[in-house]
Design a protein around this motif. Structure first.
Motif, PDB file in Angstrom:
ATOM      1  N   TYR A  17       0.866  -1.168   0.000  1.00  0.00           N
ATOM      2  CA  TYR A  17       0.000   0.000   0.000  1.00  0.00           C
ATOM      3  C   TYR A  17       0.903   1.218   0.000  1.00  0.00           C
ATOM      4  O   TYR A  17       1.742   1.379   0.895  1.00  0.00           O
ATOM      5  N   CYS A  18       0.776   2.077  -1.001  1.00  0.00           N
ATOM      6  CA  CYS A  18       1.580   3.287  -1.097  1.00  0.00           C
ATOM      7  C   CYS A  18       0.890   4.384  -0.293  1.00  0.00           C
ATOM      8  O   CYS A  18      -0.231   4.796  -0.620  1.00  0.00           O
ATOM      9  N   ILE A  19       1.551   4.853   0.765  1.00  0.00           N
ATOM     10  CA  ILE A  19       0.943   5.892   1.601  1.00  0.00           C
ATOM     11  C   ILE A  19       1.008   7.263   0.926  1.00  0.00           C
ATOM     12  O   ILE A  19       0.224   8.144   1.251  1.00  0.00           O
ATOM     13  N   ARG A  20       1.897   7.430  -0.010  1.00  0.00           N
ATOM     14  CA  ARG A  20       1.998   8.706  -0.720  1.00  0.00           C
ATOM     15  C   ARG A  20       0.855   8.869  -1.724  1.00  0.00           C
ATOM     16  O   ARG A  20       0.223   9.916  -1.809  1.00  0.00           O
ATOM     17  N   HIS A  21       0.592   7.825  -2.503  1.00  0.00           N
ATOM     18  CA  HIS A  21      -0.448   7.879  -3.532  1.00  0.00           C
ATOM     19  C   HIS A  21      -1.779   7.308  -3.060  1.00  0.00           C
ATOM     20  O   HIS A  21      -2.766   7.345  -3.796  1.00  0.00           O
ATOM     21  N   ARG A  22      -1.771   6.708  -1.861  1.00  0.00           N
ATOM     22  CA  ARG A  22      -2.976   6.097  -1.282  1.00  0.00           C
ATOM     23  C   ARG A  22      -3.600   5.070  -2.214  1.00  0.00           C
ATOM     24  O   ARG A  22      -4.786   5.114  -2.530  1.00  0.00           O
ATOM     25  N   LYS A  23      -2.734   4.120  -2.647  1.00  0.00           N
ATOM     26  CA  LYS A  23      -3.232   3.081  -3.551  1.00  0.00           C
ATOM     27  C   LYS A  23      -2.487   1.776  -3.322  1.00  0.00           C
ATOM     28  O   LYS A  23      -1.367   1.756  -2.820  1.00  0.00           O
ATOM     29  N   VAL A  24      -3.146   0.695  -3.708  1.00  0.00           N
ATOM     30  CA  VAL A  24      -2.557  -0.642  -3.646  1.00  0.00           C
ATOM     31  C   VAL A  24      -1.716  -0.830  -4.894  1.00  0.00           C
ATOM     32  O   VAL A  24      -2.091  -0.391  -5.980  1.00  0.00           O
ATOM     33  N   PRO A  38       5.343  -6.057   2.645  1.00  0.00           N
ATOM     34  CA  PRO A  38       4.415  -6.684   1.707  1.00  0.00           C
ATOM     35  C   PRO A  38       3.269  -7.408   2.408  1.00  0.00           C
ATOM     36  O   PRO A  38       3.369  -7.830   3.545  1.00  0.00           O
ATOM     37  N   TYR A  39       2.200  -7.537   1.664  1.00  0.00           N
ATOM     38  CA  TYR A  39       1.015  -8.265   2.101  1.00  0.00           C
ATOM     39  C   TYR A  39       0.828  -9.458   1.165  1.00  0.00           C
ATOM     40  O   TYR A  39       1.270  -9.431   0.019  1.00  0.00           O
ATOM     41  N   PRO A  40       0.140 -10.498   1.633  1.00  0.00           N
ATOM     42  CA  PRO A  40       0.006 -11.714   0.822  1.00  0.00           C
ATOM     43  C   PRO A  40      -0.911 -11.578  -0.385  1.00  0.00           C
ATOM     44  O   PRO A  40      -0.817 -12.355  -1.325  1.00  0.00           O
ATOM     45  N   ASN A  41      -1.796 -10.567  -0.348  1.00  0.00           N
ATOM     46  CA  ASN A  41      -2.729 -10.416  -1.465  1.00  0.00           C
ATOM     47  C   ASN A  41      -3.242  -8.980  -1.528  1.00  0.00           C
ATOM     48  O   ASN A  41      -3.005  -8.168  -0.628  1.00  0.00           O
ATOM     49  N   ARG A  42      -3.943  -8.674  -2.609  1.00  0.00           N
ATOM     50  CA  ARG A  42      -4.464  -7.316  -2.830  1.00  0.00           C
ATOM     51  C   ARG A  42      -5.420  -6.888  -1.710  1.00  0.00           C
ATOM     52  O   ARG A  42      -5.399  -5.737  -1.260  1.00  0.00           O
ATOM     53  N   ALA A  43      -6.276  -7.788  -1.260  1.00  0.00           N
ATOM     54  CA  ALA A  43      -7.262  -7.446  -0.232  1.00  0.00           C
ATOM     55  C   ALA A  43      -6.588  -7.014   1.065  1.00  0.00           C
ATOM     56  O   ALA A  43      -6.990  -6.026   1.691  1.00  0.00           O
ATOM     57  N   GLU A  44      -5.556  -7.740   1.483  1.00  0.00           N
ATOM     58  CA  GLU A  44      -4.833  -7.371   2.707  1.00  0.00           C
ATOM     59  C   GLU A  44      -4.130  -6.031   2.538  1.00  0.00           C
ATOM     60  O   GLU A  44      -4.106  -5.211   3.452  1.00  0.00           O
ATOM     61  N   ALA A  45      -3.549  -5.797   1.371  1.00  0.00           N
ATOM     62  CA  ALA A  45      -2.873  -4.525   1.113  1.00  0.00           C
ATOM     63  C   ALA A  45      -3.870  -3.367   1.146  1.00  0.00           C
ATOM     64  O   ALA A  45      -3.552  -2.281   1.624  1.00  0.00           O
ATOM     65  N   SER A  46      -5.081  -3.600   0.664  1.00  0.00           N
ATOM     66  CA  SER A  46      -6.083  -2.534   0.661  1.00  0.00           C
ATOM     67  C   SER A  46      -6.528  -2.167   2.073  1.00  0.00           C
ATOM     68  O   SER A  46      -7.028  -1.074   2.299  1.00  0.00           O
ATOM     69  N   ARG A  47      -6.324  -3.062   3.029  1.00  0.00           N
ATOM     70  CA  ARG A  47      -6.655  -2.810   4.432  1.00  0.00           C
ATOM     71  C   ARG A  47      -5.454  -2.290   5.226  1.00  0.00           C
ATOM     72  O   ARG A  47      -5.493  -2.207   6.449  1.00  0.00           O
ATOM     73  N   ALA A  48      -4.375  -1.923   4.568  1.00  0.00           N
ATOM     74  CA  ALA A  48      -3.124  -1.571   5.248  1.00  0.00           C
ATOM     75  C   ALA A  48      -3.298  -0.482   6.301  1.00  0.00           C
ATOM     76  O   ALA A  48      -2.778  -0.608   7.413  1.00  0.00           O
ATOM     77  N   MET A  49      -4.011   0.570   5.995  1.00  0.00           N
ATOM     78  CA  MET A  49      -4.174   1.662   6.957  1.00  0.00           C
ATOM     79  C   MET A  49      -5.019   1.213   8.151  1.00  0.00           C
ATOM     80  O   MET A  49      -4.730   1.566   9.291  1.00  0.00           O
ATOM     81  N   ASP A  50      -6.051   0.406   7.903  1.00  0.00           N
ATOM     82  CA  ASP A  50      -6.856  -0.133   9.005  1.00  0.00           C
ATOM     83  C   ASP A  50      -6.009  -1.052   9.876  1.00  0.00           C
ATOM     84  O   ASP A  50      -6.080  -0.995  11.111  1.00  0.00           O
ATOM     85  N   THR A  51      -5.203  -1.894   9.241  1.00  0.00           N
ATOM     86  CA  THR A  51      -4.319  -2.799   9.983  1.00  0.00           C
ATOM     87  C   THR A  51      -3.347  -2.009  10.834  1.00  0.00           C
ATOM     88  O   THR A  51      -3.128  -2.337  12.007  1.00  0.00           O
ATOM     89  N   ALA A  52      -2.780  -0.947  10.290  1.00  0.00           N
ATOM     90  CA  ALA A  52      -1.838  -0.110  11.045  1.00  0.00           C
ATOM     91  C   ALA A  52      -2.532   0.534  12.241  1.00  0.00           C
ATOM     92  O   ALA A  52      -1.987   0.548  13.350  1.00  0.00           O
ATOM     93  N   ARG A  53      -3.748   1.053  12.042  1.00  0.00           N
ATOM     94  CA  ARG A  53      -4.495   1.654  13.159  1.00  0.00           C
ATOM     95  C   ARG A  53      -4.784   0.622  14.249  1.00  0.00           C
ATOM     96  O   ARG A  53      -4.623   0.902  15.441  1.00  0.00           O
ATOM     97  N   GLU A  54      -5.204  -0.573  13.845  1.00  0.00           N
ATOM     98  CA  GLU A  54      -5.502  -1.631  14.812  1.00  0.00           C
ATOM     99  C   GLU A  54      -4.256  -2.007  15.604  1.00  0.00           C
ATOM    100  O   GLU A  54      -4.313  -2.184  16.822  1.00  0.00           O
TER     101      GLU A  54
END
Length: 76
Positions: A17-24, A38-54
């Motif tokens: 997940y690119c935090i600069r461009h806000r995209k997977v 890295p994340y194992p798949n696109r879905a996990e990468a799309s949740r990167a900011m939620d995962t970081a907050r958690e």
């Protein structure tokens, strides 16, 4: 030899997940300094900011990282 060449790291099949461009992104699109993963798949990468907050909430509430209010003050 230059220490920092600006070469992107990562491989196809790794999701970030690119935090600069806000995209997977898959593989080395943006510099590592701007990515989570890295994340194992696109879905996990799309949740990167939620995962970081958690994870931040978990760490903030982890007794191993907090001062104990009942501990005696350091007489110094």
């Amino acid at each position: 030899m230059a220490l920092f060449t600006g070469r992107k790291t990562g491989r196809p099949g790794e999701w970030f997940y690119c935090i600069r461009h806000r995209k997977v992104e898959e593989g080395p699109e943006c510099p590592a300094k701007d990515r989570l993963g890295p994340y194992p798949n696109r879905a996990e990468a799309s949740r990167a900011m939620d995962t970081a907050r958690e994870r931040n909430v978990q760490w903030e509430n982890d007794a191993r990282w907090r001062d104990d209010d009942d501990a005696p003050e350091d007489a110094g």
